[in-house]
Scaffold this active site. Sequence first.
Site, short mmCIF file in Angstrom:
data_model
loop_
_atom_site.label_atom_id
_atom_site.label_comp_id
_atom_site.label_asym_id
_atom_site.label_seq_id
_atom_site.Cartn_x
_atom_site.Cartn_y
_atom_site.Cartn_z
N GLY A 14 41.26 -29.42 -31.43
CA GLY A 14 42.37 -30.34 -31.61
C GLY A 14 42.14 -31.75 -31.10
N SER A 15 40.90 -32.25 -31.19
CA SER A 15 40.71 -33.64 -30.73
C SER A 15 41.39 -34.62 -31.68
CB SER A 15 39.22 -33.97 -30.55
OG SER A 15 38.55 -34.02 -31.78
N ARG A 68 48.40 -13.47 -47.12
CA ARG A 68 48.37 -14.90 -46.79
C ARG A 68 49.69 -15.57 -47.13
NH1 ARG A 68 44.04 -16.97 -50.21
NH2 ARG A 68 44.33 -18.96 -49.18
N MET A 93 41.37 -24.16 -40.19
CA MET A 93 40.22 -23.55 -40.85
C MET A 93 40.61 -22.36 -41.72
SD MET A 93 37.93 -25.62 -40.00
CE MET A 93 36.40 -24.81 -40.47
N ARG A 94 41.70 -22.46 -42.44
CA ARG A 94 42.05 -21.38 -43.36
C ARG A 94 42.51 -22.02 -44.67
NH1 ARG A 94 46.21 -16.26 -43.17
NH2 ARG A 94 44.57 -14.79 -43.71
N LEU A 96 44.62 -22.73 -47.75
CA LEU A 96 46.07 -22.59 -47.95
C LEU A 96 46.36 -22.06 -49.35
CD1 LEU A 96 46.99 -25.93 -46.23
CD2 LEU A 96 47.60 -23.65 -45.39
N ASN A 110 44.87 -34.22 -44.96
CA ASN A 110 43.77 -33.52 -44.26
C ASN A 110 42.70 -34.53 -43.89
OD1 ASN A 110 42.13 -31.24 -43.42
ND2 ASN A 110 40.93 -31.56 -45.28
N HIS A 112 38.53 -34.80 -43.30
CA HIS A 112 37.29 -34.08 -43.61
C HIS A 112 36.11 -34.92 -43.15
CE1 HIS A 112 34.70 -31.28 -45.68
NE2 HIS A 112 34.05 -32.31 -46.19
N GLU A 177 36.70 -40.44 -36.77
CA GLU A 177 37.88 -39.68 -37.22
C GLU A 177 39.10 -40.01 -36.35
OE1 GLU A 177 37.41 -35.45 -37.96
OE2 GLU A 177 35.25 -35.71 -38.14
#
Length: 192
Positions: A14-15, A68, A93-94, A96, A110, A112, A177
């Site tokens: 979570g940085s 899911r 990391m899943r 959606l 998001n 990336h 980022e």
Amino acid sequence: MTKARVAVLISGTGSNMAALIEASRADDCPYEVVCVLANKPEAPGLERACALGVEAVAVDQRAFGKDRNAHERAIHAELTARNVEWIALAGYMRLLTPEFVAWWAGRMINIHPSLLPKYPGLDTHRRALDAGDTEAGCTVHHVVDAVDAGPIIAQARVPVLAGDTVETLAARVLAAEHQLYPAALIQAVAAV
Ligand code: GRF
């Protein structure tokens, strides 16, 4: 000023989440982070969110088995209960489900660690080094029902330096980022 209510979804350290929260402290920031949500209770970023004074919520995917849709309905319920308006994925990391993506269309972004459309998916830094790229970077984009696709909001570029390893390049991109994500979220919120 009414601030846009943002939830940050994480799976790891979570940085980027912390960078989004820290930037939100500015008086003129148009968003506030109202909760941080993880798909596993052991995500280290949850404690970090608490330390930053933001509510941390875990919706453990293991409780839902392979369903899911049920997991994401539970996430959606947590978010709507807090009147969340925007989602910022930050190392979530899943993949959606299409249903969840549709619910949040135009309100979910998001980050990336590559210059999309180059290198969607995993191992972006290894792939950039293997290709001999002279620059790398990161991208903030709207989320659509395809991996690391969707309209690009902003990108930041960093050089690839002689002798770079995956670790040194990843650290340089991650620092970029942390600058890019809050600025891109502000831009996205201002655009609606
Ligand atoms: C970042 O590199 C982000 O681009 C990717 O996952 C990583 C999350 O790092 N989607 P952190 O948890 O924000 O430190």
